[in-house]
Design a protein around this motif. Sequence first.
Motif, short mmCIF file in Angstrom:
data_model
loop_
_atom_site.label_atom_id
_atom_site.label_comp_id
_atom_site.label_asym_id
_atom_site.label_seq_id
_atom_site.Cartn_x
_atom_site.Cartn_y
_atom_site.Cartn_z
N LEU A 144 0.83 -1.21 0.00
CA LEU A 144 0.00 0.00 0.00
C LEU A 144 0.86 1.26 0.00
N ALA A 145 1.97 1.23 0.72
CA ALA A 145 2.85 2.40 0.78
C ALA A 145 3.39 2.75 -0.60
N ASP A 146 3.83 1.75 -1.33
CA ASP A 146 4.39 1.98 -2.66
C ASP A 146 3.31 2.42 -3.65
N LYS A 147 2.12 1.83 -3.56
CA LYS A 147 1.05 2.17 -4.49
C LYS A 147 0.57 3.60 -4.28
N LEU A 148 0.55 4.07 -3.04
CA LEU A 148 0.13 5.45 -2.79
C LEU A 148 1.10 6.43 -3.45
N LYS A 149 2.39 6.11 -3.41
CA LYS A 149 3.37 6.97 -4.08
C LYS A 149 3.15 6.98 -5.58
N THR A 150 2.82 5.82 -6.13
CA THR A 150 2.59 5.74 -7.58
C THR A 150 1.32 6.47 -7.98
N ILE A 151 0.28 6.35 -7.18
CA ILE A 151 -1.00 6.96 -7.50
C ILE A 151 -0.98 8.48 -7.33
N ILE A 157 2.79 13.00 0.74
CA ILE A 157 2.78 13.31 2.17
C ILE A 157 4.22 13.28 2.66
N ASP A 158 4.50 13.98 3.75
CA ASP A 158 5.85 13.99 4.32
C ASP A 158 6.13 12.69 5.06
N HIS A 159 7.41 12.46 5.37
CA HIS A 159 7.81 11.33 6.20
C HIS A 159 7.61 11.69 7.68
N PRO A 160 7.34 10.70 8.53
CA PRO A 160 7.00 9.31 8.21
C PRO A 160 5.59 9.21 7.65
N ARG A 161 5.47 8.59 6.50
CA ARG A 161 4.25 8.68 5.71
C ARG A 161 3.02 8.06 6.37
N ILE A 165 -0.02 10.54 6.97
CA ILE A 165 -1.24 10.40 6.17
C ILE A 165 -2.43 10.08 7.08
N ALA A 166 -2.19 9.38 8.19
CA ALA A 166 -3.25 9.09 9.15
C ALA A 166 -3.73 10.39 9.79
N LYS A 167 -2.80 11.23 10.21
CA LYS A 167 -3.17 12.50 10.84
C LYS A 167 -3.87 13.42 9.84
N LYS A 168 -3.40 13.41 8.60
CA LYS A 168 -4.01 14.24 7.56
C LYS A 168 -5.48 13.89 7.38
N ASN A 169 -5.82 12.62 7.58
CA ASN A 169 -7.18 12.14 7.35
C ASN A 169 -7.97 11.89 8.63
N ASP A 170 -7.47 12.43 9.74
CA ASP A 170 -8.17 12.32 11.04
C ASP A 170 -8.45 10.87 11.42
N ILE A 171 -7.51 9.98 11.11
CA ILE A 171 -7.62 8.58 11.50
C ILE A 171 -7.07 8.41 12.91
N SER A 172 -7.74 7.66 13.73
CA SER A 172 -7.33 7.50 15.13
C SER A 172 -5.89 6.98 15.25
N ILE A 213 -11.02 3.50 -1.47
CA ILE A 213 -12.21 2.97 -2.15
C ILE A 213 -13.22 4.08 -2.37
N GLU A 214 -13.38 4.93 -1.34
CA GLU A 214 -14.36 6.02 -1.42
C GLU A 214 -13.83 7.21 -2.23
N ARG A 215 -12.55 7.16 -2.62
CA ARG A 215 -11.89 8.28 -3.30
C ARG A 215 -11.93 9.54 -2.42
N SER A 216 -11.76 9.34 -1.11
CA SER A 216 -11.83 10.48 -0.19
C SER A 216 -10.52 10.70 0.56
N LEU A 217 -9.46 9.97 0.19
CA LEU A 217 -8.19 10.11 0.90
C LEU A 217 -7.58 11.48 0.63
N LYS A 218 -7.27 12.21 1.69
CA LYS A 218 -6.65 13.52 1.57
C LYS A 218 -5.12 13.37 1.53
N THR A 219 -4.48 14.07 0.61
CA THR A 219 -3.02 14.05 0.51
C THR A 219 -2.52 15.48 0.34
N GLU A 220 -1.20 15.63 0.29
CA GLU A 220 -0.59 16.94 0.06
C GLU A 220 -0.26 17.15 -1.42
#
Length: 259
Positions: A144-151, A157-161, A165-172, A213-220
């Motif tokens: 998943l880490a590699d695919k997100l970079k490709t997509i 997103i900055d490191h550590p990714r 990315i969890a904080k960017k998307n308000d994931i617990s 899946i929802e196409r709702s992932l927030k990135t930089e």
Amino acid sequence: MVSIQRRLHNSKKALREFDNLVENTSNVLLIHYSSESFYDKADGRSARITSIAVRSFNTGQSESFSIHKTAEKEDLLSGIEAHYDKLEKIMLQDFFKFLKAHLKFKWIHWNMRDMGFGFQAINHRFDVLGGKPTSIPDENKFDLADKLKTIFGQDYIDHPRLEKIAKKNDISMKDFMNGVEEVAAFENKEYVKLHHSTLRKVNVMHSIAEKMIERSLKTETKWYKKYGLTPQGIFEAIRENWLFNLIIFLLGIFSAKIL
């Protein structure tokens, strides 16, 4: 340097691969693990595995394998250090028994790609301890880490990714520890904290995948970096972005009413 067209092609291909992966979530698992530090090994010894978490994408239920849980079953909680090898081997035996029953499943992971940190490292530890590891076919692994970079591009997103990315998307982030904190936890014999961190990380990965899946992932990712400031790039950005399409659709309706 990869051209805009090539990058877009790779991005679409990786997104199709992800969509194909989650068409049948009943045979998709997410995996992460923790270990002692794999740096500064002056004696050349491989890093000990401390816990492994596997989560069912379909049900959200997790299977976990850890040194402290194994120690409790073996009535060795008060002497974990003196029985590291024995406990790690039993833990890995349990894990590989589970793995063999799920070899045909798809395994989503985060950068588990080499002997430093990955499936090979787990296999190696079991081999060192006298076990006979079973390898998951490469075609059943999805990084998943590699695919997100490709997509989304290398700078999505900055490191550590995973953490960012969890904080960017308000994931617990409850119980989540970064690499430095996990090393300290192992050295301080805080095995339960390590285990909870591992469980949290597969939960985070699950949430990221669901947002994909929802196409709702927030990135930089800036759209112009992904598509390029060319007529073709701008067209692709508009064509693929649902918000742009919606605005254009509404403007069309509004214009038609005026006319």
